[in-house]
Write a protein that holds these residues in place. Structure first.
Motif, PDB file in Angstrom:
ATOM      1  N   MET A   1      33.611  -2.824  -5.477  1.00  0.00           N
ATOM      2  CA  MET A   1      32.456  -3.726  -5.613  1.00  0.00           C
ATOM      3  C   MET A   1      31.174  -2.934  -5.428  1.00  0.00           C
ATOM      4  O   MET A   1      31.044  -2.170  -4.474  1.00  0.00           O
ATOM      5  N   SER A   2      30.263  -3.076  -6.362  1.00  0.00           N
ATOM      6  CA  SER A   2      29.013  -2.322  -6.261  1.00  0.00           C
ATOM      7  C   SER A   2      28.132  -2.930  -5.183  1.00  0.00           C
ATOM      8  O   SER A   2      28.160  -4.132  -4.938  1.00  0.00           O
ATOM      9  N   PRO A   3      27.348  -2.099  -4.485  1.00  0.00           N
ATOM     10  CA  PRO A   3      26.489  -2.618  -3.423  1.00  0.00           C
ATOM     11  C   PRO A   3      25.429  -3.552  -3.981  1.00  0.00           C
ATOM     12  O   PRO A   3      24.968  -3.412  -5.111  1.00  0.00           O
ATOM     13  N   VAL A   4      25.047  -4.522  -3.156  1.00  0.00           N
ATOM     14  CA  VAL A   4      24.026  -5.489  -3.560  1.00  0.00           C
ATOM     15  C   VAL A   4      22.658  -4.865  -3.384  1.00  0.00           C
ATOM     16  O   VAL A   4      22.321  -4.351  -2.315  1.00  0.00           O
ATOM     17  N   SER A   5      21.879  -4.885  -4.452  1.00  0.00           N
ATOM     18  CA  SER A   5      20.543  -4.305  -4.387  1.00  0.00           C
ATOM     19  C   SER A   5      19.599  -5.252  -3.659  1.00  0.00           C
ATOM     20  O   SER A   5      19.690  -6.470  -3.815  1.00  0.00           O
ATOM     21  N   PRO A   6      18.699  -4.695  -2.860  1.00  0.00           N
ATOM     22  CA  PRO A   6      17.730  -5.566  -2.183  1.00  0.00           C
ATOM     23  C   PRO A   6      16.773  -6.170  -3.190  1.00  0.00           C
ATOM     24  O   PRO A   6      16.541  -5.607  -4.265  1.00  0.00           O
ATOM     25  N   PRO A   7      16.220  -7.335  -2.898  1.00  0.00           N
ATOM     26  CA  PRO A   7      15.269  -7.952  -3.825  1.00  0.00           C
ATOM     27  C   PRO A   7      14.036  -7.070  -3.960  1.00  0.00           C
ATOM     28  O   PRO A   7      13.625  -6.403  -3.011  1.00  0.00           O
ATOM     29  N   PRO A   8      13.441  -7.036  -5.153  1.00  0.00           N
ATOM     30  CA  PRO A   8      12.257  -6.193  -5.329  1.00  0.00           C
ATOM     31  C   PRO A   8      11.095  -6.682  -4.487  1.00  0.00           C
ATOM     32  O   PRO A   8      10.937  -7.875  -4.250  1.00  0.00           O
ATOM     33  N   ALA A   9      10.314  -5.721  -4.005  1.00  0.00           N
ATOM     34  CA  ALA A   9       9.145  -6.078  -3.215  1.00  0.00           C
ATOM     35  C   ALA A   9       8.116  -6.758  -4.109  1.00  0.00           C
ATOM     36  O   ALA A   9       7.971  -6.427  -5.274  1.00  0.00           O
ATOM     37  N   VAL A  10       7.421  -7.734  -3.533  1.00  0.00           N
ATOM     38  CA  VAL A  10       6.371  -8.421  -4.276  1.00  0.00           C
ATOM     39  C   VAL A  10       5.113  -7.570  -4.201  1.00  0.00           C
ATOM     40  O   VAL A  10       4.571  -7.340  -3.112  1.00  0.00           O
ATOM     41  N   PRO A  11       4.621  -7.030  -5.322  1.00  0.00           N
ATOM     42  CA  PRO A  11       3.462  -6.144  -5.254  1.00  0.00           C
ATOM     43  C   PRO A  11       2.190  -6.905  -4.924  1.00  0.00           C
ATOM     44  O   PRO A  11       2.024  -8.066  -5.285  1.00  0.00           O
ATOM     45  N   ALA A  12       1.312  -6.230  -4.213  1.00  0.00           N
ATOM     46  CA  ALA A  12       0.012  -6.829  -3.939  1.00  0.00           C
ATOM     47  C   ALA A  12      -0.820  -6.773  -5.209  1.00  0.00           C
ATOM     48  O   ALA A  12      -0.636  -5.895  -6.046  1.00  0.00           O
ATOM     49  N   PRO A  13      -1.731  -7.703  -5.405  1.00  0.00           N
ATOM     50  CA  PRO A  13      -2.579  -7.660  -6.597  1.00  0.00           C
ATOM     51  C   PRO A  13      -3.424  -6.402  -6.624  1.00  0.00           C
ATOM     52  O   PRO A  13      -3.731  -5.807  -5.596  1.00  0.00           O
ATOM     53  N   ALA A  14      -3.820  -5.997  -7.842  1.00  0.00           N
ATOM     54  CA  ALA A  14      -4.579  -4.762  -7.986  1.00  0.00           C
ATOM     55  C   ALA A  14      -5.890  -4.816  -7.202  1.00  0.00           C
ATOM     56  O   ALA A  14      -6.415  -3.786  -6.778  1.00  0.00           O
ATOM     57  N   SER A  15      -6.422  -6.004  -7.011  1.00  0.00           N
ATOM     58  CA  SER A  15      -7.693  -6.149  -6.306  1.00  0.00           C
ATOM     59  C   SER A  15      -7.534  -6.234  -4.794  1.00  0.00           C
ATOM     60  O   SER A  15      -8.515  -6.445  -4.079  1.00  0.00           O
ATOM     61  N   ALA A  16      -6.322  -6.085  -4.288  1.00  0.00           N
ATOM     62  CA  ALA A  16      -6.069  -6.259  -2.867  1.00  0.00           C
ATOM     63  C   ALA A  16      -6.801  -5.207  -2.049  1.00  0.00           C
ATOM     64  O   ALA A  16      -6.974  -4.060  -2.467  1.00  0.00           O
ATOM     65  N   VAL A  17      -7.224  -5.626  -0.856  1.00  0.00           N
ATOM     66  CA  VAL A  17      -7.789  -4.699   0.118  1.00  0.00           C
ATOM     67  C   VAL A  17      -6.632  -4.067   0.875  1.00  0.00           C
ATOM     68  O   VAL A  17      -5.765  -4.772   1.402  1.00  0.00           O
ATOM     69  N   SER A  18      -6.581  -2.752   0.916  1.00  0.00           N
ATOM     70  CA  SER A  18      -5.520  -2.048   1.647  1.00  0.00           C
ATOM     71  C   SER A  18      -5.948  -1.887   3.104  1.00  0.00           C
ATOM     72  O   SER A  18      -7.086  -1.494   3.392  1.00  0.00           O
ATOM     73  N   VAL A  19      -5.047  -2.208   4.007  1.00  0.00           N
ATOM     74  CA  VAL A  19      -5.304  -2.071   5.442  1.00  0.00           C
ATOM     75  C   VAL A  19      -4.324  -1.037   5.962  1.00  0.00           C
ATOM     76  O   VAL A  19      -3.111  -1.277   5.984  1.00  0.00           O
ATOM     77  N   VAL A  20      -4.830   0.107   6.362  1.00  0.00           N
ATOM     78  CA  VAL A  20      -3.990   1.249   6.701  1.00  0.00           C
ATOM     79  C   VAL A  20      -4.058   1.509   8.202  1.00  0.00           C
ATOM     80  O   VAL A  20      -5.133   1.776   8.753  1.00  0.00           O
ATOM     81  N   GLY A  21      -2.915   1.432   8.873  1.00  0.00           N
ATOM     82  CA  GLY A  21      -2.850   1.771  10.279  1.00  0.00           C
ATOM     83  C   GLY A  21      -2.827   3.273  10.467  1.00  0.00           C
ATOM     84  O   GLY A  21      -2.131   3.992   9.741  1.00  0.00           O
ATOM     85  N   ILE A  22      -3.597   3.750  11.443  1.00  0.00           N
ATOM     86  CA  ILE A  22      -3.659   5.184  11.721  1.00  0.00           C
ATOM     87  C   ILE A  22      -3.608   5.383  13.226  1.00  0.00           C
ATOM     88  O   ILE A  22      -4.171   4.593  13.988  1.00  0.00           O
ATOM     89  N   GLY A  23      -2.907   6.410  13.657  1.00  0.00           N
ATOM     90  CA  GLY A  23      -2.768   6.671  15.081  1.00  0.00           C
ATOM     91  C   GLY A  23      -3.681   7.782  15.550  1.00  0.00           C
ATOM     92  O   GLY A  23      -4.470   8.345  14.776  1.00  0.00           O
ATOM     93  N   ALA A  24      -3.559   8.124  16.840  1.00  0.00           N
ATOM     94  CA  ALA A  24      -4.376   9.199  17.394  1.00  0.00           C
ATOM     95  C   ALA A  24      -4.015  10.548  16.795  1.00  0.00           C
ATOM     96  O   ALA A  24      -4.797  11.502  16.904  1.00  0.00           O
ATOM     97  N   ASP A  25      -2.829  10.640  16.143  1.00  0.00           N
ATOM     98  CA  ASP A  25      -2.440  11.888  15.478  1.00  0.00           C
ATOM     99  C   ASP A  25      -3.112  12.047  14.126  1.00  0.00           C
ATOM    100  O   ASP A  25      -2.941  13.072  13.451  1.00  0.00           O
ATOM    101  N   GLY A  26      -3.868  11.040  13.692  1.00  0.00           N
ATOM    102  CA  GLY A  26      -4.685  11.152  12.502  1.00  0.00           C
ATOM    103  C   GLY A  26      -3.920  11.352  11.216  1.00  0.00           C
ATOM    104  O   GLY A  26      -2.832  10.801  11.012  1.00  0.00           O
ATOM    105  N   TRP A  27      -4.500  12.161  10.326  1.00  0.00           N
ATOM    106  CA  TRP A  27      -3.950  12.378   8.991  1.00  0.00           C
ATOM    107  C   TRP A  27      -2.522  12.910   9.046  1.00  0.00           C
ATOM    108  O   TRP A  27      -1.670  12.543   8.242  1.00  0.00           O
ATOM    109  N   ALA A  28      -2.237  13.761  10.015  1.00  0.00           N
ATOM    110  CA  ALA A  28      -0.911  14.386  10.107  1.00  0.00           C
ATOM    111  C   ALA A  28       0.181  13.351  10.345  1.00  0.00           C
ATOM    112  O   ALA A  28       1.340  13.572   9.959  1.00  0.00           O
ATOM    113  N   GLY A  29      -0.153  12.238  10.957  1.00  0.00           N
ATOM    114  CA  GLY A  29       0.864  11.240  11.270  1.00  0.00           C
ATOM    115  C   GLY A  29       1.057  10.185  10.207  1.00  0.00           C
ATOM    116  O   GLY A  29       1.899   9.290  10.373  1.00  0.00           O
ATOM    117  N   LEU A  30       0.311  10.267   9.105  1.00  0.00           N
ATOM    118  CA  LEU A  30       0.410   9.249   8.065  1.00  0.00           C
ATOM    119  C   LEU A  30       1.494   9.599   7.051  1.00  0.00           C
ATOM    120  O   LEU A  30       1.622  10.760   6.648  1.00  0.00           O
TER     121      LEU A  30
END
Length: 423
Positions: A1-30
């Motif tokens: 039996m083939s594995p069940v594929s997860p449902p596709p992610a619902v994409p955010a609209p092209a106009s969406a505002v991206s909210v990016v979490g960043i830690g004290a390690d900065g760019w290196a931790g992203l």
């Protein structure tokens, strides 16, 4: 039996505002996905500290949040409509972060959130504490008195700090509430190469202010003579500053049981006295809210002090005489009347303010008010009970019962068409 594929992610609209979490390690931790968003952004919005963590390759226009932040959110985002916008957030944007304000302004569908491990996750990883067993209290933009409501012997707490001075404030609060023996660890710059930990006990905390980016871990230990406060209604009367106008412990527990606080609900506490009903309503859940109406300014000040002492500084105190003082208040889910029952129009105003499903509870010890409650009980139903409490006291060389004044209590829930409402 083939594995069940997860449902596709619902994409955010092209106009969406991206909210990016960043830690004290900065760019290196992203991760690469977050880096790609920031590199492509035409506008980068965040705190000055967060913006400084980005490399020159992030060429978008950098806009620092003004202070105060919350009122500026809508206008600042509107000013950059049509641009690829990325908002920087500390750690997980949806955990005491900017993500909440953005969701309230734009709606979840207009956001694309890329979380980073929160400071709580980092702290629990360093301490070996299970996240699900660790209570978090934020003091960012909130009074330190909020911490008092979480103090229980043996409890582990993580306190989100407002800055370098917060650890000393927390130590002072612990001492003031009888929790001086508690161990404190201040975890600074979590996740960065400059990470550090300051260790000590609240009673002898002498560390000078350190890094403003810190989380405080508290292992609660009470001193032997500390008054024990439980997690359910019916706190000891000694927990309150009062002049005798206090709903006593056993009656208070019974009253809160009938009021039945639930998360997010608002209580009107009329004739607040010492504020005990409102304070214990709010202690039932962090999201419970209350407004206390008290005509005596001295008692109103006492209610505020009791609220701070018991960890519910958000209790709103209105100084004035009901029913006039009720004008303009947000609609309650429940009303408690502990004084002033015979004031003309008070019961009518409270009943009219309640939505369907709302509860009204009134206590009295006088015959005049009891007669009024009996009349309302006749018209609207509900429960009319008499609460009687006696305490064992010395009688010479023996022990006898001393009867407190009996309390008549009427409680009723409002239905869409309240039966018998023939006012």
């Amino acid at each position: 039996m083939s594995p069940v594929s997860p449902p596709p992610a619902v994409p955010a609209p092209a106009s969406a505002v991206s909210v990016v979490g960043i830690g004290a390690d900065g760019w290196a931790g992203l991760p690469e996905s977050a880096r790609a968003v920031l590199l492509a952004a035409e506008v980068l919005i965040g705190g000055e500290r967060q913006l400084a963590l980005l490399p020159p390759e992030c060429a978008g226009r950098r806009v620092a949040w003004p202070s105060p932040l919350r009122p500026a959110v809508r206008g600042l985002l509107a000013a950059h409509t049509g641009s690829r916008t990325a908002v920087l957030a500390s750690g997980d944007p949806m955990f005491y972060g900017i993500g909440r304000a953005l969701t309230e302004e734009l709606g979840a569908g207009a956001l694309r959130v890329l979380p980073h491990p929160s400071s709580v996750s980092y702290a629990c990883a360093r301490l070996g504490w299970p996240v699900e067993d660790t209570e978090t209290v934020t003091l960012v933009g909130r009074p330190a008195a909020r911490l008092a409501g979480a103090l229980y012997d043996g409890r582990r707490l993580l306190v989100l700090s407002a800055g370098a001075a917060t650890p000393a404030d927390v130590a002072a609060l612990l001492r003031d509430h009888g929790f001086g023996p508690s161990r404190m660890r201040v975890l600074e710059q979590l996740g960065s190469p400059a990470e550090d930990c300051l260790d000590g006990v609240a009673d002898s905390w002498e560390h000078p202010p350190g890094d403003p980016l810190n989380v405080i871990a508290v292992e609660c230990r009470s001193a032997p003579d500390t008054l024990r406060l439980g997690a359910v209604p019916g706190l000891p009367d000694e927990a309150y500053e009062h002049d005798g106008q206090l709903t006593k412990r056993h009656v208070r527990a019974a009253t809160l049981g009938v009021l039945a606080p639930a998360p997010g609900e608002l209580l009107w506490d009329i004739g607040g006295g010492s504020g005990s009903i409102a304070a214990e309503w709010m202690r039932a859940h962090p999201s419970c809210r209350a407004v206390t109406v008290e005509r005596d300014p001295v008692r109103a000040g006492r209610i505020t002090r009791n609220a701070d002492r018991l960890g519910v500084p958000g209790l709103r105190v209105v100084t004035g005489r009901a029913p006039d003082a009720l004008a303009g208040l947000p609609a309650p889910h429940a009303v408690f009347i502990g004084g002033g029952l015979t004031a003309p129009g008070l019961l009518d105003a409270c009943w009219d303010a309640l939505p369907p499903g709302g509860r009204l509870v009134a206590n009295t010890v006088t015959l005049e008010s009891e007669a009024l409650l009996a009349e309302w009980y006749r018209r609207l139903g509900g429960d009319l009970v008499r609460l009687s409490v006696a305490h064992a006291v010395p009688v010479g060389g023996f022990t006898g019962w001393r009867q407190a004044m009996p309390v008549t209590q009427w409680s009723v829930q409002k239905s869409p068409h309240a039966p018998g409402d023939d006012r």
